[in-house]
Scaffold this motif. Sequence first.
Motif, PDB file in Angstrom:
ATOM      1  N   ASP A 202     -24.710  -0.665   1.141  1.00  0.00           N
ATOM      2  CA  ASP A 202     -24.278  -0.393  -0.227  1.00  0.00           C
ATOM      3  C   ASP A 202     -22.802  -0.021  -0.301  1.00  0.00           C
ATOM      4  N   ASP A 203     -22.252   0.542   0.792  1.00  0.00           N
ATOM      5  CA  ASP A 203     -20.844   0.945   0.776  1.00  0.00           C
ATOM      6  C   ASP A 203     -19.903  -0.201   1.142  1.00  0.00           C
ATOM      7  N   GLY A 204     -20.448  -1.413   1.325  1.00  0.00           N
ATOM      8  CA  GLY A 204     -19.610  -2.569   1.620  1.00  0.00           C
ATOM      9  C   GLY A 204     -19.402  -2.838   3.095  1.00  0.00           C
ATOM     10  N   SER A 205     -19.919  -1.981   3.963  1.00  0.00           N
ATOM     11  CA  SER A 205     -19.788  -2.214   5.400  1.00  0.00           C
ATOM     12  C   SER A 205     -20.926  -3.108   5.888  1.00  0.00           C
ATOM     13  N   CYS A 206     -20.671  -3.812   6.976  1.00  0.00           N
ATOM     14  CA  CYS A 206     -21.686  -4.706   7.531  1.00  0.00           C
ATOM     15  C   CYS A 206     -22.760  -3.895   8.252  1.00  0.00           C
TER      16      CYS A 206
END
Length: 253
Positions: A202-206
């Motif tokens: 959700d935070d944009g990290s893989c």
Amino acid sequence: WAGGAQAGGEPSDNCFVGDLPGEITQEQFQSIFSAYGTVTSCRVMAPKMPGGKASALCRFSSVEEAKWIVENLNGNLAEGLPDPIACRFANAPGGKDGAGGGGGGKGGPYGGKGAPMGGGMMGKGGGMMMGKGGGKAGAPGSFFNLYGAIKKAGLLGGGKVPEECQCYIKNLPADTTDVDLYKLFAPFGAIAPTGVKAMMNDDGSCKGFGFVDFVDPTAAALAVAALGSFVMPDGTMIGVSTKLPSKKGKGKG
């Protein structure tokens, strides 16, 4: 504009996006960027001159989302766009962003809804591409629409990808994106449409894993052989494997 959270104005939830296709509409822009975060508002500004690039102001639901956009998409491809874009934090009110901005304010070519006047779209050389009822059509108004129409017509293939063409990749770095996976695997062979996916938090990290679907099983096998055994200087490595065809109908003995 080098990438980085401090590019442009002070960090905020508002981003300036440049180097967009000249004919992009507000609806298309919002559809593309909604895949990266919650877009609360956006405004597309038409090119300053015929054949030029469009730009946009896009406000996200949080500073963190906007920061991810600036750090990860500046100088990179956003899914659905043909060329790399420029992203930075928007300047404070009264700054340069949107000032003259290619006529994106009131009375500008994109008006309030981000669509060119008269329902046409800008073509190369600045000519207007007429829509339905507008006479004989020339070149498609945008690559975004062209790709969507061709895909919908089934000309890019589709359906289930054979298991031996599907690659599973693990141990990916946290900053990996779909574009990164495409750059890494495309040299081994043709990749199926929408066949690259880095799974994201959700935070944009893989999340550390992703998938690549090749058209040819030979290409998938080459990728596994080359990348599955590659070791970084520090001893770390990613894992690459393919699914084996299911063995159905074979009983014991």
